[in-house]
Each structure stands twice: as structure tokens, then as C-alpha cells.
Scaffold this motif. Sequence first.
Motif, short mmCIF file in Angstrom:
data_model
loop_
_atom_site.label_atom_id
_atom_site.label_comp_id
_atom_site.label_asym_id
_atom_site.label_seq_id
_atom_site.Cartn_x
_atom_site.Cartn_y
_atom_site.Cartn_z
N ARG A 118 8.62 -64.83 54.98
CA ARG A 118 8.01 -66.09 55.38
C ARG A 118 7.48 -66.92 54.22
O ARG A 118 7.51 -68.15 54.26
CB ARG A 118 6.87 -65.83 56.36
CG ARG A 118 7.29 -65.19 57.68
CD ARG A 118 6.10 -64.74 58.49
NE ARG A 118 5.36 -63.69 57.78
CZ ARG A 118 4.25 -63.11 58.24
NH1 ARG A 118 3.74 -63.52 59.40
NH2 ARG A 118 3.65 -62.17 57.55
N ASP A 119 6.97 -66.25 53.18
CA ASP A 119 6.30 -66.96 52.10
C ASP A 119 7.07 -66.95 50.79
O ASP A 119 6.58 -67.45 49.78
CB ASP A 119 4.91 -66.34 51.85
CG ASP A 119 4.01 -66.43 53.07
OD1 ASP A 119 4.08 -67.47 53.76
OD2 ASP A 119 3.27 -65.47 53.34
N THR A 120 8.27 -66.38 50.79
CA THR A 120 9.04 -66.22 49.55
C THR A 120 10.25 -67.13 49.54
O THR A 120 11.00 -67.17 50.52
CB THR A 120 9.50 -64.76 49.39
OG1 THR A 120 8.38 -63.88 49.46
CG2 THR A 120 10.21 -64.57 48.05
N THR A 121 10.43 -67.85 48.45
CA THR A 121 11.65 -68.64 48.27
C THR A 121 12.41 -68.10 47.06
O THR A 121 11.84 -67.49 46.16
CB THR A 121 11.36 -70.13 48.08
OG1 THR A 121 10.54 -70.32 46.92
CG2 THR A 121 10.68 -70.71 49.30
N MET A 139 14.77 -67.04 40.43
CA MET A 139 13.33 -67.32 40.42
C MET A 139 12.78 -67.04 41.82
O MET A 139 13.23 -67.62 42.81
CB MET A 139 13.06 -68.77 40.05
CG MET A 139 11.59 -69.12 40.03
SD MET A 139 10.69 -68.35 38.67
CE MET A 139 11.01 -69.56 37.37
N LEU A 140 11.84 -66.12 41.90
CA LEU A 140 11.17 -65.80 43.15
C LEU A 140 9.81 -66.50 43.16
O LEU A 140 9.05 -66.38 42.19
CB LEU A 140 10.97 -64.29 43.27
CG LEU A 140 12.20 -63.41 43.06
CD1 LEU A 140 11.82 -61.95 43.03
CD2 LEU A 140 13.23 -63.67 44.15
N HIS A 141 9.52 -67.20 44.25
CA HIS A 141 8.27 -67.95 44.34
C HIS A 141 7.52 -67.57 45.60
O HIS A 141 8.08 -67.63 46.71
CB HIS A 141 8.56 -69.46 44.35
CG HIS A 141 7.33 -70.29 44.46
ND1 HIS A 141 7.24 -71.39 45.31
CD2 HIS A 141 6.12 -70.20 43.85
CE1 HIS A 141 6.04 -71.93 45.20
NE2 HIS A 141 5.35 -71.23 44.34
N ASP A 142 6.28 -67.15 45.44
CA ASP A 142 5.42 -66.84 46.56
C ASP A 142 4.59 -68.07 46.89
O ASP A 142 3.68 -68.44 46.12
CB ASP A 142 4.52 -65.65 46.21
CG ASP A 142 3.56 -65.29 47.33
OD1 ASP A 142 3.86 -65.63 48.49
OD2 ASP A 142 2.50 -64.69 47.05
N SER A 143 4.89 -68.72 48.01
CA SER A 143 4.20 -69.96 48.35
C SER A 143 2.72 -69.73 48.67
O SER A 143 1.91 -70.64 48.55
CB SER A 143 4.89 -70.64 49.54
OG SER A 143 4.88 -69.80 50.68
N ALA A 144 2.36 -68.51 49.08
CA ALA A 144 0.97 -68.23 49.41
C ALA A 144 0.09 -68.19 48.17
O ALA A 144 -1.01 -68.75 48.15
CB ALA A 144 0.88 -66.91 50.17
#
Length: 305
Positions: free
Chosen positions: A154-157, A186-191
Motif C-alpha cells: 500500500r505504501d511502497t512505490t 528505486m523503492l519509496h516508502d510514502s509513509a
Amino acid sequence: MLKIRILGSAAGGGFPQWNCNCLNCDGIRNGTIQAVSRTQSSIAVSDDGINWVLVNASPDILVQIRATPALQPARAVRDTGIAAVLLMDAQIDHVTGLLMLRERGTPLPLYATAEVLADLSQALPLTRVLGHYCGVEPHTLAIDGQPFSIAPLRDTTFLPVPLSSKAPPYSSHRNDPHPGDNIGLMLHDSASGARVFYAPGLGQMTDAVEAAMRQADVLLVDGTCWSDDEMITLGLSKKTAHMMGHLPQSGPGGMIEVLARMPARRKILIHINNSNPILREDSPERTELATHGIEVAFDGMDITL
């Protein structure tokens, strides 16, 4: 919270490699060096600790699953925590583990570039073979600078970053590189806003790679060879690290020099070849990495952001 589990940290062949009697491989078999064995490189990514995206499927995937209880949540008679697989290239040591997932009860969501999917449906037809078992649900990754999500995370792009390298030796365009043959991720945690850049095969720095690495809080990058002529000097190959598509750690323009200019709070090497002296925990090369704040990945290593 972004969670990364290092399932395998070695290059193709693992450590020790089955047919290799170099100082490292012979030493670990006989217990004469200070080192730990490693399986072939792969990571698992989650933001809830239950659902995981497997990034590359190594030939050692069954051993890696057994060593990682979180990948088997046991919610049913047959179950898996692996929600999808994302491939960064079509190299043998990154894709043949797909065959070991054939007992899956539903088609396997498979994320890869058009070039990788083409190689895996034609030159090395793994997706066609899997069609006779669980089947594959292909998702084509665009190299357009746009991040994407993979359900049920849910929070990872995920953001593919094209790398300058070659397709596998079996590919029909081995000597005609295409932009989607190899990617970094590139892994991005939106939280939390945290970013991890993952590139187990990095042979050349480009503006896009440099920019991605500068944005990352954690770098998990190519640690294949210590020196460019390592394989030649040991009599293991006639190819340099650069010729194989890997940036060596030492020497001008090497990975140590590259990482020195990066602001990331953690810098970790992965995809370590069995010939690399950094596998020996008491080696001068390992000590040099430590002085630069560079870590060496190991199987079972957890990264949480």
C-alpha cells in the motif's frame, strides 16, 4: 514501514560456487577462512510484513523461502507471502527460480520490462513453460520515469532506472543493448519518505543512476568484484569486471569512489562474486570497506526504514 529482507547476497553460482576451488571457495568448505556461505542474489520487499514482492527469483529460491518464515504465513493449506515477482533483468541467476514457484494456485504476477519479457518468452521461454503450470500474469514496466505500485503493498512505490549494460548471453540482442535490458530500482516508502536504490548489476555510472543514488537513504548496489582484473588474475575467466557489466570496488571510478560522494546513511554491497576477497571477514579489503562506512550484505540481512 518499508521492510527489505536480503534473501541472497552472492553473485551467480553462489558462495561457495559448486565447481570452484579458489581460495575463498576452498577455504569456506574446509573452514580455513572466516566467512559465511551465501545464496544467489534476491531481495523481498514488504510494507506490512505479510505481503511481499520478490525482486528477482534466484535458482536458490526454495532454500531462501525455507530460511524466511515470513514468506510462508500459513493462512491456508497452501499459501505464500509472495504476492508478485519483479525482475530487473533476464540473467539466469535472477530468473530460473520462477520455475520453482510453479505450484502456485493462481497465475504469478510478473513485472518486467518488454525486453526481459521477450527474452523469457522466446530465447529462454520460462513464461511459456509456466503457462502449463500456474501461469503468468505479465505486467510490462515502462522506462518513462514514472513510479508504480504493486498490490497489495500500500505504501511502497517502485521506479525503474535504466542501466547501461548487456542482455544475457542467450539473448538474441546480446550485442545490441536495449534500454530495458537491465534496470536499477528505486523503492519509496510514502509513509516515511524513505528511499532505497537497488542495483545488483551496475557496470557504468550515468546521469540517471547518479541522480537516483543521490536521492536514496540506503544504497544496495553491485559488489561483484573487488578489482577489475580479479577473475583474470585468479585464472577464473578471461573477462574483466567491466566486460561482465560490473563496476569493481577498487581503483579509479570504482564503487568505493562512487559511494564516497553519496549522502546515503547506509551503503551496502550485494551480488558478491565468490572470488571477491571482501567475503573474508578478516581481509584487508573488508577492513578498507569498513573505513569508508560500506557494509557487505549477507543472507538474512534485514533493512527497515
